[in-house]
Enzyme design. Structure first.
Site, PDB file in Angstrom:
ATOM      1  N   THR A 130      63.087  50.765  66.718  1.00 17.08           N
ATOM      2  CA  THR A 130      62.183  51.178  65.429  1.00 17.08           C
ATOM      3  C   THR A 130      60.922  51.647  65.874  1.00 17.08           C
ATOM      4  OG1 THR A 130      60.902  50.142  63.833  1.00 17.08           O
ATOM      5  CG2 THR A 130      61.570  48.613  65.511  1.00 17.08           C
ATOM      6  N   ASP A 131      60.283  52.356  65.042  1.00 18.27           N
ATOM      7  CA  ASP A 131      59.052  53.027  65.301  1.00 18.27           C
ATOM      8  C   ASP A 131      57.893  52.296  65.001  1.00 18.27           C
ATOM      9  OD1 ASP A 131      59.242  52.774  62.324  1.00 18.27           O
ATOM     10  OD2 ASP A 131      58.526  54.833  61.864  1.00 18.27           O
ATOM     11  N   GLU A 132      58.315  50.979  64.468  1.00 15.76           N
ATOM     12  CA  GLU A 132      57.337  49.851  64.245  1.00 15.76           C
ATOM     13  C   GLU A 132      56.590  49.331  65.556  1.00 15.76           C
ATOM     14  OE1 GLU A 132      57.878  46.676  61.332  1.00 15.76           O
ATOM     15  OE2 GLU A 132      59.471  48.270  60.357  1.00 15.76           O
ATOM     16  N   TYR A 155      58.403  40.734  64.162  1.00 16.10           N
ATOM     17  CA  TYR A 155      59.756  41.664  64.216  1.00 16.10           C
ATOM     18  C   TYR A 155      59.485  42.725  65.262  1.00 16.10           C
ATOM     19  CZ  TYR A 155      62.715  45.481  63.126  1.00 16.10           C
ATOM     20  OH  TYR A 155      63.344  46.705  63.058  1.00 16.10           O
ATOM     21  N   LYS A 159      61.176  43.542  68.730  1.00 13.12           N
ATOM     22  CA  LYS A 159      61.961  44.784  69.085  1.00 13.12           C
ATOM     23  C   LYS A 159      61.081  45.529  70.188  1.00 13.12           C
ATOM     24  CE  LYS A 159      65.013  46.499  67.377  1.00 13.12           C
ATOM     25  NZ  LYS A 159      66.364  46.323  67.477  1.00 13.12           N
ATOM     26  N   TYR A 212      53.170  45.879  47.497  1.00  8.29           N
ATOM     27  CA  TYR A 212      52.149  45.069  48.142  1.00  8.29           C
ATOM     28  C   TYR A 212      50.951  45.790  48.440  1.00  8.29           C
ATOM     29  CZ  TYR A 212      56.086  42.096  50.291  1.00  8.29           C
ATOM     30  OH  TYR A 212      57.048  41.399  50.562  1.00  8.29           O
TER      31      TYR A 212
HETATM   32  N1  NAD Z   1      66.499  49.385  58.748  1.00 12.58           N
HETATM   33  C1  NAD Z   1      65.535  50.175  59.396  1.00 12.58           C
HETATM   34  O1  NAD Z   1      64.716  50.843  58.649  1.00 12.58           O
HETATM   35  C2  NAD Z   1      65.599  50.370  60.721  1.00 12.58           C
HETATM   36  C3  NAD Z   1      64.720  51.268  61.260  1.00 12.58           C
HETATM   37  C4  NAD Z   1      64.808  51.622  62.771  1.00 12.58           C
HETATM   38  C5  NAD Z   1      65.555  50.695  63.641  1.00 12.58           C
HETATM   39  N2  NAD Z   1      66.186  49.868  62.979  1.00 12.58           N
HETATM   40  C6  NAD Z   1      66.818  48.856  63.952  1.00 12.58           C
HETATM   41  O2  NAD Z   1      68.306  49.041  63.552  1.00 12.58           O
HETATM   42  C7  NAD Z   1      69.157  48.029  63.900  1.00 12.58           C
HETATM   43  C8  NAD Z   1      69.950  47.657  62.673  1.00 12.58           C
HETATM   44  O3  NAD Z   1      68.916  47.574  61.470  1.00 12.58           O
HETATM   45  P1  NAD Z   1      69.743  47.136  60.147  1.00 12.58           P
HETATM   46  O4  NAD Z   1      68.674  47.481  59.216  1.00 12.58           O
HETATM   47  O5  NAD Z   1      70.908  47.535  59.928  1.00 12.58           O
HETATM   48  O6  NAD Z   1      69.732  45.551  60.122  1.00 12.58           O
HETATM   49  P2  NAD Z   1      70.667  44.527  59.260  1.00 12.58           P
HETATM   50  O7  NAD Z   1      69.675  43.225  59.084  1.00 12.58           O
HETATM   51  O8  NAD Z   1      70.850  45.142  57.905  1.00 12.58           O
HETATM   52  O9  NAD Z   1      71.717  44.100  60.137  1.00 12.58           O
HETATM   53  C9  NAD Z   1      71.897  43.402  61.266  1.00 12.58           C
HETATM   54  C10 NAD Z   1      73.019  43.033  61.820  1.00 12.58           C
HETATM   55  O10 NAD Z   1      73.080  42.206  62.936  1.00 12.58           O
HETATM   56  C11 NAD Z   1      73.941  41.209  63.015  1.00 12.58           C
HETATM   57  N3  NAD Z   1      73.279  40.302  63.777  1.00 12.58           N
HETATM   58  C12 NAD Z   1      71.771  39.547  64.033  1.00 12.58           C
HETATM   59  N4  NAD Z   1      71.784  38.760  64.925  1.00 12.58           N
HETATM   60  C13 NAD Z   1      72.936  38.778  65.450  1.00 12.58           C
HETATM   61  C14 NAD Z   1      73.170  38.287  66.624  1.00 12.58           C
HETATM   62  N5  NAD Z   1      72.332  37.226  67.231  1.00 12.58           N
HETATM   63  N6  NAD Z   1      74.515  38.441  67.240  1.00 12.58           N
HETATM   64  C15 NAD Z   1      75.263  39.449  66.530  1.00 12.58           C
HETATM   65  N7  NAD Z   1      75.024  39.867  65.505  1.00 12.58           N
HETATM   66  C16 NAD Z   1      73.652  39.867  64.986  1.00 12.58           C
HETATM   67  C17 NAD Z   1      73.767  40.689  61.447  1.00 12.58           C
HETATM   68  O11 NAD Z   1      74.825  39.765  60.870  1.00 12.58           O
HETATM   69  C18 NAD Z   1      73.692  42.125  60.701  1.00 12.58           C
HETATM   70  O12 NAD Z   1      75.089  42.429  60.304  1.00 12.58           O
HETATM   71  C19 NAD Z   1      68.194  46.907  64.244  1.00 12.58           C
HETATM   72  O13 NAD Z   1      68.236  46.760  65.585  1.00 12.58           O
HETATM   73  C20 NAD Z   1      66.793  47.459  63.612  1.00 12.58           C
HETATM   74  O14 NAD Z   1      65.973  46.764  64.551  1.00 12.58           O
HETATM   75  C21 NAD Z   1      66.241  49.483  61.744  1.00 12.58           C
END
Ligand code: NAD
Length: 346
Positions: A130-132, A155, A159, A212
């Site tokens: 993530t960009d965070e 979080y 990451k 928020y």
């Molecule tokens: N949502 C965003 O805006 C965003 C932006 C940039 C990066 N990301 C990154 O992209 C990835 C996916 O994000 P998302 O929004 O789809 O998240 P999400 O929370 O919707 O999905 C995460 C998935 O990972 C699974 N999971 C969690 N812990 C686990 C473990 N220990 N073993 C196996 N599976 C596990 C969960 O069951 C879920 O299905 C993450 O790594 C997040 O940091 C998200």
């Protein structure tokens, strides 16, 4: 390509799996199926012969080892993570476990498998981040791939830790890794605890729409299908050891974003009063980053990727999807914590 996807039952992972199957990849999805998972996101491809699923916690090294030996992937796309900042404030432990320990276990399983295969140069470990991790921007400037890390929430710190581990496994052991850091995603199948679905669902159920602080925090929004497309472009054509920032070049304050959604709802599901009258301001999230914005020129110039939709186009598709897919989100509303205020330290 034979791809092992972690977290494929989540929001972005499921978009990657759906798109990857359509593009002809063979995909095994491993997921722990936490509260955030929704296997229904995969209904459109779950019977496809190129798709398989196994319930695995990425912290379980021996289960990972068996999975690698059986599936024999050409690449790993690692999306599994705890992903909700507010939950990380209330209960950071799961974030440390899944995001840091889980990534470590996955790196080790990948490295051992890669060595056993004779260290093929075309193997890929793609870490989705993530960009965070970069912290917060002031009024101007953009995050580039060389911006220093400065995470602020449990979080983003978890990451950032995982990004460092992935880079170390490349520098120390030569594992062929790629990292991508992406801005805020939105779109269909977004779990109903995140800002955009919260706004849509509160609005149409006649509830107050909480914002928020002053609503002046700025995020750079990317449609989830565009992110999935960027990730599949990177896994096919990205350069080993490289980081790519992915963003939509669609900055908006939270207040403007919420107003845009209200205006769309006024058009698509008119009610007596404008939806914007339901907006209320609530105490801010502790440590709330002010502004995120990505400079995506590397992925655009080197790999030719760019987003296919603007924020207005993507929001329209998203609002329509939520209006047409009530069964999907209604089933998730009884999950723990959904619909209540989290992360506000009492
Ligand atoms: N949502 C965003 O805006 C965003 C932006 C940039 C990066 N990301 C990154 O992209 C990835 C996916 O994000 P998302 O929004 O789809 O998240 P999400 O929370 O919707 O999905 C995460 C998935 O990972 C699974 N999971 C969690 N812990 C686990 C473990 N220990 N073993 C196996 N599976 C596990 C969960 O069951 C879920 O299905 C993450 O790594 C997040 O940091 C998200």
């Amino acid at each position: 390509m034979k791809i092992l996807v972690t977290g494929g039952a989540g929001f972005i992972g499921s978009a990657v799996v759906r798109q990857g199957i359509h593009e002809g990849h063979i995909i095994k999805n491993i997921d722990k199926l936490t509260y955030a998972a929704c296997v229904e996101n995969l209904n459109s491809i779950c019977d496809h012969p190129s798709y398989s699923f196994e319930e695995i916690d990425i912290c379980n090294g021996s289960a990972l080892k068996k999975c690698f030996n059986k599936f024999m992937p050409d690449a790993v796309m690692h999306l599994a993570a705890e992903s909700h900042v507010d939950r990380s404030i209330d209960a950071p432990s799961a974030f440390i476990q899944s995001n840091i320990i889980g990534t470590y276990e996955l790196l080790e399983a990948s490295r051992n498998y890669w060595i056993k295969q004779g260290q093929p140069i075309d193997f890929r470990f793609h870490h989705i981040s993530t960009d965070e991790v970069y912290g917060s921007l002031g009024k101007s400037g953009l995050f580039t791939e060389s911006t220093s890390y400065d995470p602020k929430s449990p979080y983003s710190a978890s990451k950032a830790s995982s990004d460092h581990l992935v880079r170390a496994w490349h520098k120390t052991y030569g594992l062929p890794v790629i990292i991508t850091n992406c801005s805020n995603n939105y779109g269909p199948f977004h779990f109903p605890e995140k800002l955009i679905p919260v706004v849509i669902l509160k609005a149409i159920s006649g509830e107050k729409i909480p914002i928020y602080g002053k609503g002046d925090n700025i995020r750079d929004w990317l449609y989830v299908e565009d992110h999935a497309n960027a990730l599949l472009t990177v896994i096919m054509n990205g350069k080993v050891g490289r980081t790519y920032n992915i963003g939509g070049e669609n900055e908006a304050t939270n207040l403007d974003l919420v107003k845009k959604i209200c205006t769309l709802l006024d058009e698509l599901l008119p009610q007596e009063k404008p939806y914007a009258e339901q907006i209320i301001f609530v105490p801010d999230r502790p440590g709330h980053d002010q502004r995120y914005a990505i400079d995506p020129s590397r992925i655009r110039n080197e790999l030719g990727w760019r987003p296919s939709v603007t924020l207005d186009e993507g929001l329209r598709k998203t609002v329509l999807w939520y209006l047409e897919n009530k069964d999907w989100w209604q089933a998730l509303q009884s999950r723990e914590g959904v619909g209540s205020r989290l992360g506000s330290i009492k």
